[in-house]
Write a protein that holds these residues in place. Structure first.
Motif, mmCIF file in Angstrom:
data_model
loop_
_atom_site.group_PDB
_atom_site.id
_atom_site.type_symbol
_atom_site.label_atom_id
_atom_site.label_comp_id
_atom_site.label_asym_id
_atom_site.label_seq_id
_atom_site.Cartn_x
_atom_site.Cartn_y
_atom_site.Cartn_z
ATOM 1 N N TYR A 1 49.093 48.249 37.812
ATOM 2 C CA TYR A 1 48.071 48.981 38.566
ATOM 3 C C TYR A 1 47.372 48.135 39.631
ATOM 4 O O TYR A 1 46.672 48.684 40.483
ATOM 5 C CB TYR A 1 47.003 49.554 37.614
ATOM 6 N N ALA A 2 47.553 46.832 39.590
ATOM 7 C CA ALA A 2 46.816 45.960 40.520
ATOM 8 C C ALA A 2 47.776 45.221 41.457
ATOM 9 O O ALA A 2 48.934 44.992 41.117
ATOM 10 C CB ALA A 2 45.984 44.949 39.736
ATOM 11 N N VAL A 3 47.251 44.866 42.635
ATOM 12 C CA VAL A 3 48.050 44.045 43.561
ATOM 13 C C VAL A 3 47.734 42.567 43.396
ATOM 14 O O VAL A 3 48.378 41.722 44.015
ATOM 15 C CB VAL A 3 47.827 44.446 45.036
ATOM 16 N N GLY A 4 46.693 42.256 42.608
ATOM 17 C CA GLY A 4 46.341 40.856 42.474
ATOM 18 C C GLY A 4 45.369 40.614 41.329
ATOM 19 O O GLY A 4 44.914 41.554 40.664
ATOM 20 N N VAL A 5 45.094 39.346 41.135
ATOM 21 C CA VAL A 5 44.137 38.933 40.108
ATOM 22 C C VAL A 5 43.146 37.940 40.726
ATOM 23 O O VAL A 5 43.472 37.237 41.688
ATOM 24 C CB VAL A 5 44.842 38.285 38.884
ATOM 25 N N GLY A 6 41.941 37.903 40.147
ATOM 26 C CA GLY A 6 40.921 36.955 40.593
ATOM 27 C C GLY A 6 40.283 36.326 39.371
ATOM 28 O O GLY A 6 40.061 37.024 38.370
ATOM 29 N N MET A 7 40.030 35.044 39.435
ATOM 30 C CA MET A 7 39.499 34.357 38.250
ATOM 31 C C MET A 7 38.618 33.183 38.693
ATOM 32 O O MET A 7 38.692 32.741 39.839
ATOM 33 C CB MET A 7 40.632 33.853 37.339
ATOM 34 N N ASN A 8 37.805 32.680 37.746
ATOM 35 C CA ASN A 8 36.987 31.516 38.069
ATOM 36 C C ASN A 8 37.917 30.335 38.376
ATOM 37 O O ASN A 8 38.819 30.025 37.608
ATOM 38 C CB ASN A 8 35.975 31.197 36.966
ATOM 39 N N HIS A 9 37.660 29.714 39.532
ATOM 40 C CA HIS A 9 38.619 28.736 40.064
ATOM 41 C C HIS A 9 38.670 27.435 39.288
ATOM 42 O O HIS A 9 39.673 26.718 39.338
ATOM 43 C CB HIS A 9 38.284 28.444 41.530
ATOM 44 N N ASP A 10 37.600 27.153 38.543
ATOM 45 C CA ASP A 10 37.502 25.826 37.928
ATOM 46 C C ASP A 10 38.305 25.688 36.637
ATOM 47 O O ASP A 10 38.298 24.626 36.012
ATOM 48 C CB ASP A 10 36.026 25.484 37.669
ATOM 49 N N ARG A 11 39.020 26.736 36.229
ATOM 50 C CA ARG A 11 39.818 26.657 35.000
ATOM 51 C C ARG A 11 41.312 26.773 35.260
ATOM 52 O O ARG A 11 42.097 26.800 34.298
ATOM 53 C CB ARG A 11 39.410 27.768 34.030
ATOM 54 N N ILE A 12 41.708 26.884 36.526
ATOM 55 C CA ILE A 12 43.129 27.074 36.802
ATOM 56 C C ILE A 12 43.748 25.808 37.390
ATOM 57 O O ILE A 12 43.030 24.893 37.803
ATOM 58 C CB ILE A 12 43.371 28.273 37.753
ATOM 59 N N ASP A 13 45.084 25.763 37.379
ATOM 60 C CA ASP A 13 45.790 24.632 37.981
ATOM 61 C C ASP A 13 46.974 25.166 38.785
ATOM 62 O O ASP A 13 47.180 26.377 38.888
ATOM 63 C CB ASP A 13 46.234 23.622 36.910
ATOM 64 N N GLU A 14 47.751 24.246 39.332
ATOM 65 C CA GLU A 14 48.840 24.663 40.217
ATOM 66 C C GLU A 14 49.857 25.535 39.489
ATOM 67 O O GLU A 14 50.362 26.518 40.052
ATOM 68 C CB GLU A 14 49.524 23.427 40.802
ATOM 69 N N SER A 15 50.169 25.207 38.240
ATOM 70 C CA SER A 15 51.202 25.984 37.544
ATOM 71 C C SER A 15 50.711 27.423 37.294
ATOM 72 O O SER A 15 51.493 28.371 37.360
ATOM 73 C CB SER A 15 51.625 25.304 36.241
ATOM 74 N N TYR A 16 49.433 27.569 37.056
ATOM 75 C CA TYR A 16 48.871 28.915 36.886
ATOM 76 C C TYR A 16 49.051 29.711 38.183
ATOM 77 O O TYR A 16 49.537 30.849 38.173
ATOM 78 C CB TYR A 16 47.383 28.807 36.516
ATOM 79 N N VAL A 17 48.667 29.073 39.296
ATOM 80 C CA VAL A 17 48.756 29.767 40.588
ATOM 81 C C VAL A 17 50.206 30.149 40.878
ATOM 82 O O VAL A 17 50.514 31.280 41.284
ATOM 83 C CB VAL A 17 48.187 28.878 41.718
ATOM 84 N N GLN A 18 51.104 29.211 40.640
ATOM 85 C CA GLN A 18 52.511 29.474 40.939
ATOM 86 C C GLN A 18 53.058 30.610 40.072
ATOM 87 O O GLN A 18 53.862 31.422 40.526
ATOM 88 C CB GLN A 18 53.338 28.197 40.753
#
Ligand code: G3P
Ligand code: CA
Length: 297
Positions: A234-251
């Protein structure tokens, strides 16, 4: 790893529906002034307006967000006792006005009497301006009346469980102002929420509006293929607090062809890092900083 949707619903409980996804980027897309929701156009989202410089969710803050090159103004929604959608982050009036108590217990007329700017002048004297004192809480109608179709809106349904009918009200307002419909770019309005139920409701009512699922992590974030495929229903994207993610999450998010818009990113160093990792936009209280970063890359 502990991940929660902020309304307490575990992400893995999400169920699927029809998919709406961005088209592949073209050079023409990248040159257009309207943001297109392809992953090659990095979106600069003015969080609560340019809220590092002006009282959040007021017309001056949104105006600055535009001037400072935000692609979108972010508008959090609450609903008054008499069913009016207003721009406000908290369920209570206390932090950002001189009023007190729950928004849902006050009529619009009562909320319009409040001062939504003096708190900012007192808290941030270095940013204070006389014109902020006495500024009113705007309704969603007023925001759209002021900025019209020249602006893009990234609207959050806040506490939708507290406000039955919020989604219908929002979609009626957007339609009334001609912001949704066949003659509008599908990127003009994005709707975001921590509540999957709220987003699914919007999707059922109008599947053409792009939606972003918000997430909140309290420890280093991981995300599964199953979760991402569920959001993608149902969504085109996700948004989250930036201070808990890393490159592998983004990828991983990108591999699933979802947009990723972390919040709230205020330091240039963090903006650079997130862009290097591959995010497709971000929320910031300082859209001018993000603009400078993007221009320099
Ligand atoms: O909507 C993105 C971000 O604004 C979510 O957090 O609490 O600032 O609305 P919050
Ligand atoms: Ca928000």
């Amino acid at each position: 790893m502990k991940k929660l949707l902020r309304n307490g619903v575990v992400a893995a409980a999400l169920l699927g529906m029809g998919t709406t996804l961005a088209s592949p980027a073209t050079a023409a897309d990248q040159r257009t002034e309207k943001p297109s929701l392809n992953p090659n156009q990095i979106l600069n989202v003015a969080h609560r307006g340019a809220s590092g410089y002006a009282p959040e969710h007021t017309l001056p803050s949104y105006e600055l967000g535009e001037k400072m090159k935000g692609d979108y103004v972010e508008v959090d929604l609450q609903m008054t006792k008499d069913g009016e959608l207003i721009a406000m982050h908290d369920e209570t009036l206390d932090r950002t006005t001189n009023g007190t108590g729950l928004v849902k217990d006050h009529t619009l007329e009562e909320i319009k009497q409040l001062d939504a700017g003096s708190w900012f002048n007192e808290k941030y004297p270095q940013m204070a301006k006389e014109e902020y004192a006495g500024v009113q809480v705007p309704t969603l109608d007023e925001v759209i009346e002021k900025f019209g179709k020249s602006t893009n809106y990234y609207i959050e349904t806040k506490s939708p469980d507290v406000y039955p009918g919020m989604e219908e009200n929002l979609l009626e307002t957007l339609e009334k102002h001609g912001l949704t419909g066949p003659n509008n770019p599908s990127s003009q309005v994005i709707i975001q929420s921590f509540s999957p139920e709220s987003l699914k409701k919007v999707h059922d009512l109008n599947p053409k509006i792009p939606l972003v699922q918000l997430l909140w992590y309290t420890s280093p974030a991981t995300i599964t293929d199953v979760e991402l495929e569920q959001y993608k229903q149902y969504a085109v994207g996700v948004g989250m607090n930036h201070d808990r993610i890393d490159e592998s999450y983004v990828q991983k998010v990108r591999e699933h062809d979802l947009l990723i818009h972390p919040y709230t990113v205020n330091e240039k160093e963090d903006m650079e890092k997130l862009l290097d990792w591959g995010v497709t936009g971000m929320f910031t209280n300082y859209p001018n900083r993000l603009h400078e970063v993007l221009e320099s890359r």
